[in-house]
Structures are given as structure tokens and as C-alpha cells.
Design an enzyme around this catalytic site. Structure first.
Site, PDB file in Angstrom:
ATOM      1  N   LYS A  67     -16.355  -1.321  17.868  1.00 16.35           N
ATOM      2  CA  LYS A  67     -15.869  -0.766  16.944  1.00 16.35           C
ATOM      3  C   LYS A  67     -15.557   0.638  17.129  1.00 16.35           C
ATOM      4  O   LYS A  67     -16.097   1.156  16.027  1.00 16.35           O
ATOM      5  CB  LYS A  67     -15.610  -1.285  15.642  1.00 16.35           C
TER       6      LYS A  67
HETATM    7  O1  LIG Z   1     -10.050  -7.648  12.770  1.00 17.75           O
HETATM    8  C1  LIG Z   1     -11.572  -8.167  13.168  1.00 17.75           C
HETATM    9  C2  LIG Z   1     -12.653  -7.943  13.753  1.00 17.75           C
HETATM   10  C3  LIG Z   1     -14.217  -8.127  14.205  1.00 17.75           C
HETATM   11  N1  LIG Z   1     -13.868  -9.127  13.875  1.00 17.75           N
HETATM   12  C4  LIG Z   1     -15.465  -9.424  13.725  1.00 17.75           C
HETATM   13  O2  LIG Z   1     -14.816 -10.805  14.464  1.00 17.75           O
HETATM   14  C5  LIG Z   1     -16.480 -11.596  14.084  1.00 17.75           C
HETATM   15  C6  LIG Z   1     -15.977 -13.014  12.996  1.00 17.75           C
HETATM   16  O3  LIG Z   1     -16.607 -13.720  12.531  1.00 17.75           O
HETATM   17  P1  LIG Z   1     -17.082 -14.835  12.136  1.00 17.75           P
HETATM   18  O4  LIG Z   1     -18.266 -15.445  11.431  1.00 17.75           O
HETATM   19  O5  LIG Z   1     -16.136 -15.730  13.077  1.00 17.75           O
HETATM   20  O6  LIG Z   1     -16.269 -14.634  10.821  1.00 17.75           O
HETATM   21  C7  LIG Z   1     -16.973 -10.626  13.741  1.00 17.75           C
HETATM   22  O7  LIG Z   1     -18.821 -10.088  14.337  1.00 17.75           O
HETATM   23  C8  LIG Z   1     -15.988  -9.925  13.055  1.00 17.75           C
HETATM   24  O8  LIG Z   1     -16.729  -8.264  13.440  1.00 17.75           O
HETATM   25  C9  LIG Z   1     -13.214  -9.738  12.831  1.00 17.75           C
HETATM   26  O9  LIG Z   1     -13.600 -10.586  11.993  1.00 17.75           O
HETATM   27  N2  LIG Z   1     -11.747  -9.336  12.576  1.00 17.75           N
END
Ligand SMILES: O=c1ccn([C@@H]2O[C@H](COP(=O)(O)O)[C@@H](O)[C@H]2O)c(=O)[nH]1
Length: 307
Positions: A105
Site C-alpha cells: 500500500k
Molecule cells: O481493503 C483492504 C485492503 C487490504 N486488506 C488486507 O487484507 C488482509 C485481510 O486479512 P484477513 O485476516 O483475511 O481479514 C490484511 O492483510 C489487510 O491488511 C484488507 O483487509 N482490506
């Protein structure tokens, strides 16, 4: 790289990306003990535990999934040792044939963006020699600074066949605070979606999708369905399934009619599956990789019902 991603999704019949977001409380004691024995309860010990944890997850799922998404924050907080674990994880995933999406990001003015871009998806020059440093295949970007902040990445994408996922509608509860504001008659996320689609027009792969993709949260099904219509040739990286509460039904609108166009991330839902009651009954801590494998199969089948 977007073409390779599509080919791998078809080959595996799976649009799942496993998020490699290790945390010390997810790493089983026996792994931590072994790393602490070598390096003490230090940053290096924690980073070593993360790498060994990731390797076990990868070994158990690499034949089922097209891609992994390491979240750099989980590693970066441990300093240089954490970043080494991030790079080693990427190298190991690639050795196993996986596509790697670095969730970094980034966002900055063009001259600084070029440095990020060179380090992550391009080459860094030291005098006459060029080095590939982080070696991700795709990275995530924040578009808040506008096109001149994104252009340096598109250059490397085209030169080295890499890919981008630009934040368009994020999955977090407060994402609407800025992204849903109406400006000149349209929501900001719609405007950003149109911009991202336009930025990708000159970076098309052979299979009809652009190298410039979008992050679209699974937690906002109405918005993701709208965005799919606005951006038919943009590949979506979709977080929010599982731990954040989105279900397969919420994802249906992210896919095109051909069942392609989106890859869905789950991090905690897969890598920490063994801590959940349903898997605890079947697997010992030492079998956390097997629990992750079962969670991937269950997610794959769940997604395949709706795409
Ligand atoms: O909008 C967003 C952008 C990035 N993320 C990232 O995805 C994963 C989600 O992790 P989970 O454990 O499946 O919830 C995490 O690395 C976030 O930084 C997001 O969730 N939403």
C-alpha cells in the site's frame, strides 16, 4: 503477470489467495521455541518463527492456490529481521510456483514512488549493476496522490511484466468516510474506479485484463457489483472474506460472467484455521498446515459456487 495469474486460477480452478499475515499468537509454541532457542526471544527469533510458520503453510497449500499475499506490515514491525523474513517468504513462495502479491500500500510523490517501484517490482542500480530486491509479482498502491504518483509503477509493470492493485473501495468499516463522498455527482470510489480503469488501458495483458488492478472489499457487495460494471477489464483483489465477515454470496458481483476478474484473499481465516474450534477437534498444533489446507479447500469450493 496478470496473464499468468489468470492461467493459474484456471489451472487450480481456484480464485483464492492466501494472506501470509503471521502474528506471534498464531505461531504454534513448538515453532517459536525452536526459533527462540536459536536466536533468543528477540526480533530475529520472532522473524525466524514467522518464516518457518509461512514455509509450513506454503508447503501445505501451494498445489491448490494460484497466489499468496504477504502483508508487509506484519514483517516490517520487526525491523530488518522482519523484512528478511518477508523477502525469504517471497523467495520460498516463488520457488513453489506461487504468484506473490506484496500488500505494501505505497503512495508518494513521483520521484519517491519511483524508488518504491524500483525496489519492489523493478530494479535497483548500484553503479553498472541492476538488482531485483523484493521480487513481488504484484503490489498494492494507494491512489490518493493521483496519476503522477502511480505512473512510476506502471513503467516497471510494463517493462518487467508485473502488476498493481490500486485501492478503490476498501473493506474496512470506515471506508465510506472518504470513499463514499459524492463529488461532481459521483461517489469517490466510482471516480477512482474509472481512473484506475483508464490508467490500465495501456497495460493490457493478452487475456483481456489490465496489469493495473483494483482492491475492492468483499464487505461491500453492492459497491463491488457497481465497480465490476464500471471496470470490466480490471482484475480485482478482494479482501474481507472470512475474518472480516464477508461470505461467498457477497462476492458474486466481483466476478465477470466468465468466472474470472477477481482473486479473493483470506489471511486469518486460513493461516490461523487450526485455532478455530472446528479444526481444533481434528488437528493438533503441529498439524496447523493441514488445517490451513482444509480451510483453503473449503474456501475454494465456497467461491466456486458463486463465480
Ligand atoms: O481493503 C483492504 C485492503 C487490504 N486488506 C488486507 O487484507 C488482509 C485481510 O486479512 P484477513 O485476516 O483475511 O481479514 C490484511 O492483510 C489487510 O491488511 C484488507 O483487509 N482490506
Amino acid at each position: 503477470m496478470v496473464d499468468q495469474l489468470i492461467r493459474k486460477i484456471k489451472e487450480m480452478d481456484n480464485a483464492t489467495v492466501v494472506g501470509l499475515d503471521p502474528r506471534l499468537n498464531f505461531v504454534p509454541e513448538y515453532i517459536k521455541e525452536s526459533s527462540y532457542e536459536k536466536y533468543g526471544k528477540t526480533l530475529k527469533g520472532a522473524a525466524d518463527a514467522f518464516y518457518n510458520f509461512n514455509k509450513e503453510i506454503i508447503d501445505n497449500v501451494y498445489d491448490l492456490i494460484p497466489a499468496v499475499k504477504p502483508q508487509v506490515a506484519m514483517y516490517e514491525q520487526f525491523g530488518v529481521d522482519g523484512l528478511k523474513a518477508y523477502i525469504d517468504t517471497i523467495d520460498y513462495a516463488k520457488e513453489k510456483g506461487l504468484i506473490v502479491i506484496g500488500d505494501i500500500k505505497r503512495s508518494d510523490i513521483a520521484s519517491t514512488a519511483l524508488a518504491y517501484s524500483n525496489g519492489h517490482i523493478g530494479r535497483v542500480e548500484v553503479e553498472e549493476e541492476a538488482f531485483e530486491v523484493y521480487k513481488e509479482d504484484f503490489i498494492t498502491l494507494n491512489p490518493y496522490l493521483g496519476y503522477d504518483s502511480i505512473e512510476p509503477y506502471i513503467g516497471n509493470c510494463n517493462e518487467y511484466d508485473k502488476g498493481l492493485f490500486v485501492l478503490v473501495k476498501t473493506s474496512n468499516p470506515n471506508s465510506g468516510e472518504i470513499q463514499d463522498l459524492i463529488v461532481e455527482g459521483e461517489k469517490i470510489y466510482e471516480r477512482v474506479g474509472k481512473l484506475v480503469a483508464g490508467w490500465g488501458e495501456k497495460s493490457m495483458g493478452e487475456l483481456g485484463y489490465s496489469r493495473v488492478g483494483a482492491v475492492v472489499g468483499a464487505t461491500y457487495p453492492k459497491q463491488s457489483t457497481e465497480l465490476r460494471k464500471i471496470m470490466p477489464k480490471t482484475f480485482f483483489l478482494v479482501p474481507g472474506y472470512g475474518a472480516q465477515g464477508a461470505t461467498a454470496e457477497d462476492l458474486a458481483g466481483c466476478f465477470n460472467k466468465d468466472g474470472l476478474g477477481a482473486i479473493v484473499n483470506s489471511s486469518r481465516g486460513i493461516i490461523a484455521a487450526y485455532t478455530k474450534e472446528v479444526y481444533r477437534k481434528k488437528f493438533k498444533d503441529e498439524e496447523f498446515g493441514k488445517a490451513a489446507r482444509e480451510a483453503v479447500i473449503s474456501m475454494r469450493d465456497d467461491l466456486n459456487r458463486v463465480r
